[in-house]
Structures are given as structure tokens and as C-alpha cells.
Enzyme design. Structure first.
Site, PDB file in Angstrom:
ATOM      1  N   CYS A 134       0.816  -1.227   0.000  1.00 32.38           N
ATOM      2  CA  CYS A 134       0.000   0.000   0.000  1.00 32.38           C
ATOM      3  C   CYS A 134       0.847   1.273   0.000  1.00 32.38           C
ATOM      4  O   CYS A 134       0.347   2.346  -0.348  1.00 32.38           O
ATOM      5  CB  CYS A 134      -0.956  -0.007   1.179  1.00 32.38           C
ATOM      6  SG  CYS A 134      -2.136  -1.355   1.096  1.00 32.38           S
ATOM      7  N   HIS A 181      -3.323   7.433   1.899  1.00 30.70           N
ATOM      8  CA  HIS A 181      -3.699   6.107   1.406  1.00 30.70           C
ATOM      9  C   HIS A 181      -5.083   5.789   1.952  1.00 30.70           C
ATOM     10  O   HIS A 181      -5.391   6.087   3.109  1.00 30.70           O
ATOM     11  CB  HIS A 181      -2.670   5.072   1.880  1.00 30.70           C
ATOM     12  CG  HIS A 181      -3.138   3.662   1.673  1.00 30.70           C
ATOM     13  ND1 HIS A 181      -3.603   3.215   0.460  1.00 30.70           N
ATOM     14  CD2 HIS A 181      -3.234   2.614   2.533  1.00 30.70           C
ATOM     15  CE1 HIS A 181      -3.947   1.949   0.575  1.00 30.70           C
ATOM     16  NE2 HIS A 181      -3.750   1.559   1.821  1.00 30.70           N
ATOM     17  N   ASN A 235     -10.010  -0.073  -0.621  1.00 33.59           N
ATOM     18  CA  ASN A 235      -8.550   0.036  -0.549  1.00 33.59           C
ATOM     19  C   ASN A 235      -7.960  -0.492  -1.857  1.00 33.59           C
ATOM     20  O   ASN A 235      -8.025  -1.689  -2.120  1.00 33.59           O
ATOM     21  CB  ASN A 235      -8.058  -0.770   0.661  1.00 33.59           C
ATOM     22  CG  ASN A 235      -6.548  -0.710   0.837  1.00 33.59           C
ATOM     23  OD1 ASN A 235      -5.822  -0.273  -0.059  1.00 33.59           O
ATOM     24  ND2 ASN A 235      -6.070  -1.161   1.983  1.00 33.59           N
TER      25      ASN A 235
END
Ligand code: UT7
Length: 325
Positions: A115, A252, A282
């Protein structure tokens, strides 16, 4: 005296057309819209079509970034593609993007930091641009996490989505003050002691399979806000900027509670947060450039704005950057 800065010329993004809602998921696993929204802020996410690959989405995002930047693909001499879900083990998905753009010069490679991949890719491209070896880079985050999810595991399959985002960055001479345009500072961190908290249980040298994503969500959550705020403080210290100077916070997008908790701890006002997790879920390395593109497209972000980017994920890896648009 001037210094070289990596200045963003434009950005773009791509989302697959298939929308997967929480209600759709509640028909597959023991979950509910209420649980997902309350715990994560996610309402829906996009899922890549059969045969739609990470490099295809990356190409769409790259083309839209090139169009936004008004530059020709032939002027790109560096492609850094952040992904943990490449088309194949090798070659890098970045070379597919390079070939599909008709570029035969320069260099293209993938970078894997889960990520945090986009922040790592920005830092890598920035270093290569500043070295003078390259002039203009495409920095892309593209992910098909739907292909590594265990769709019977409700603790993970509700969280992720597919998509891609990209920026065009160019080496430019700037006065060398903190008022410069471009990437002002970028900070990367990792701590492999946490590698089993979020991982994929397969790989070329271990199982010979691709594997599925596994996560101790509560453990990741427990560390996230502290790690994020710590590395953001590093970025503030390096530049002399503070939370009040930030025009837009582009985190993020893993969980709305993590985003809001980090902003609160840093002292960033809620109306400065760019949030897409509700619509995208996500998307790992793609989430920051997707959110960036959203806020540029709807004209929230204006030239000269100070942007704070941050991410945290598997490894653990984490990082933050301050960028003047
Ligand atoms: O991208 C970077 C890395 N990823 C992240 O940043 C994710 C970090 N973690 C999180 O976002 C959160 O920990 C989650 C959203 C994954 C989970 O939220 P939580 O508040 O930490 O919940 P939990 O894991 O503590 O689970 C609470 C309960 C459990 O039931 P019991 O043990 O209390 O009876 C779970 O079994 O919720 C249950 N549960 C679910 N219930 C309905 C877990 N997943 C689901 C689900 N639907 N999808």
C-alpha cells in the site's frame, strides 16, 4: 543557485466499470452494509473485468495523465509502476505499459511496497530525475487486488478494490526554497518484524502459487495511526512546514477511521482531507494517485497548493511526501 525538483505536470486515473457494493458482498459472505460502513467507511469498490490486467489499467491511467499534462508519450524516459499484483511474476508490468505507449527508449520497472508503493515510487522516480539520468517520468500505481482475495474470508474481501492512478513528473530547475513547486520532501520507512501481519500466502520461491491476501486487521489498525503520524512529522521537520500549512491531505485509502484518526492526531482540518475510500475501497498502491486525480479533476486542488501524501501497509512499509502542486 537553483536545484532540481521533480514537478508534477499532470495526473490521471482509471477505474474498472464493474461496481461491487456492500449489499453484493453480503450475499456472498456473512457481512452487512452496516458493519462495513461503520468499520471502514467503504460503500462500494470496483472490480476488474475478466481479462483486464494491472498493466491495462495502468495504461489507461498513464494515457489520462499524459493528456492532462499535455505531453507526448515519446517524451517519457522513465516508468515506475508500483504494484503488488503484476500481470506476471516477470517481466515487469511496467514494460507492457512502455510497449503499449510505443516507447522504446529509457527504462521501465515495477516497484513493490504494497500500500505504500506509490510513495516509494515517487521517491524512486524523484531520485532518478534528480540524478540527471532521466528527464520525465510516469509514476503509476495499479492494482488488481480482487485476484488475490480469498472471497470466502469476510475479514479481508470486503476491504479492497481495483484501479489505477498515475502522475507525470519532470525534472525542473527551481529556486531551492520550500516555496518551490514539485516534490519538496519524501520519507520512506519499513519494519519487517511485522511482515506476517499483512501478507500473501504464496509466491514464486515459496509455494510456486500466487496465494491469497491474509491480514490481522486489528494489528495493522493498531500500528497505522502512530506510524503514519510519525513519518508525516519527519516530512514537516524536513521542510519547516506544519499541519496548518497543508492545503490538501491525500492519504492512502485503507479505512476512514485510520484516515480521520491520523488527520485528527496531526491537527489537519477535516475539510482538507481527500477521501475516496467510500467509493474505491482500498486499492493499495493505486489509492493515492486515484484520490489525487479525483481532487484535481473536480478542481479542489489548485496550482501552488501544498499537498501531504502518506501511506502505510504490508511489510510494514510506510511513508510520506510533501508536494507543491
Ligand atoms: O492498506 C493498509 C493495510 N490495511 C489496513 O490498514 C486495514 C487495517 N485494519 C482495519 O481497517 C480494521 O482492523 C478492519 C476494518 C479490518 C476490521 O475492523 P476492526 O474494528 O478492527 O474489527 P475486528 O477485526 O476487531 O473485528 C470485530 C468483529 C469480529 O467479531 P468478534 O470476534 O468481535 O465476534 C470479526 O469477526 O467483526 C467481525 N468481522 C466482521 N463482521 C461482519 C470481521 N469482518 C467482518 C465483516 N462483516 N466483513
Amino acid at each position: 543557485m537553483t536545484i532540481t525538483r521533480s514537478v508534477v505536470l499532470g495526473c490521471g486515473s482509471y477505474l474498472p466499470s464493474q461496481v461491487l457494493t456492500n449489499e453484493d458482498l453480503a450475499r456472498k459472505v456473512d457481512t452487512s452494509d452496516e458493519w462495513i460502513v461503520q468499520r471502514t467507511g467503504i460503500h462500494e469498490r470496483r472490480i476488474a473485468a475478466p481479462g483486464e490486467l494491472t498493466s491495462h489499467m495502468a495504461l489507461h491511467a498513464a494515457k489520462s495523465a499524459l493528456a492532462h499534462a499535455r505531453v507526448d508519450a515519446q517524451s517519457i524516459d522513465l516508468i515506475v509502476l508500483a504494484t503488488s499484483t503484476p500481470d506476471n511474476t516477470f517481466p515487469a508490468s511496467a514494460v507492457s505499459v512502455q510497449a503499449d505507449l510505443g516507447i522504446t527508449h529509457g527504462a521501465a520497472f515495477d516497484l513493490q511496497a504494497v500500500c505504500s508503493g506509490f510513495v516509494y515510487a515517487l521517491a524512486t522516480a524523484d531520485g532518478l530525475l534528480k540524478s540527471g539520468a532521466y528527464k520525465r517520468a510516469l509514476v503509476i500505481g495499479s492494482e488488481t487486488f480482487s485476484r488475490i482475495l480469498d472471497w470466502t474470508d469476510r475479514t479481508t474481501c470486503v476491504l479492497f478494490g481495483d484501479g489505477a492512478g498515475a502522475v507525470v513528473m519532470e525534472a525542473q530547475q527551481q529556486p531551492g526554497t520550500r516555496d518551490d513547486r514539485g516534490l519538496l520532501t519524501v520519507h520512506l520507512r519499513s519494519d519487517g518484524r511485522f511482515k506476517s501481519k499483512l501478507y500473501v500466502d504464496g509466491g514464486p520461491s515459496s509455494t510456486g502459487t500466487v496465494g491469497y491476501l491474509r491480514m490481522e486487521g486489528r494489528e495493522v489498525f493498531r500500528h497505522a495511526v502512530a506510524m503514519i503520524t510519525d513519518v508525516v512529522e519527519d516530512a514537516f521537520r524536513a521542510t519547516g512546514y506544519a499541519a496548518a500549512d497543508v492545503d490538501w491531505f491525500i492519504p492512502h485509502q485503507a479505512n476512514k477511521r485510520i484516515i480521520d484518526g491520523s488527520a485528527h492526531k496531526l491537527g489537519i482540518a477535516p475539510d482538507k482531507i481527500v477521501t475516496t475510500v467510500d467509493r474505491h475501497g482500498n486499492t493499495s498502491a493505486a489509492s493515492i494517485p486515484l484520490a489525487l486525480s479525483d481532487a484535481v479533476t473536480d478542481r479542489r486542488i489548485k496550482r501552488g497548493d501544498l499537498l501531504l501524501l502518506e501511506a502505510m501497509g504490508g511489510g510494514f512499509t510506510w511513508g510520506a511526501a510533501l508536494l507543491r502542486w
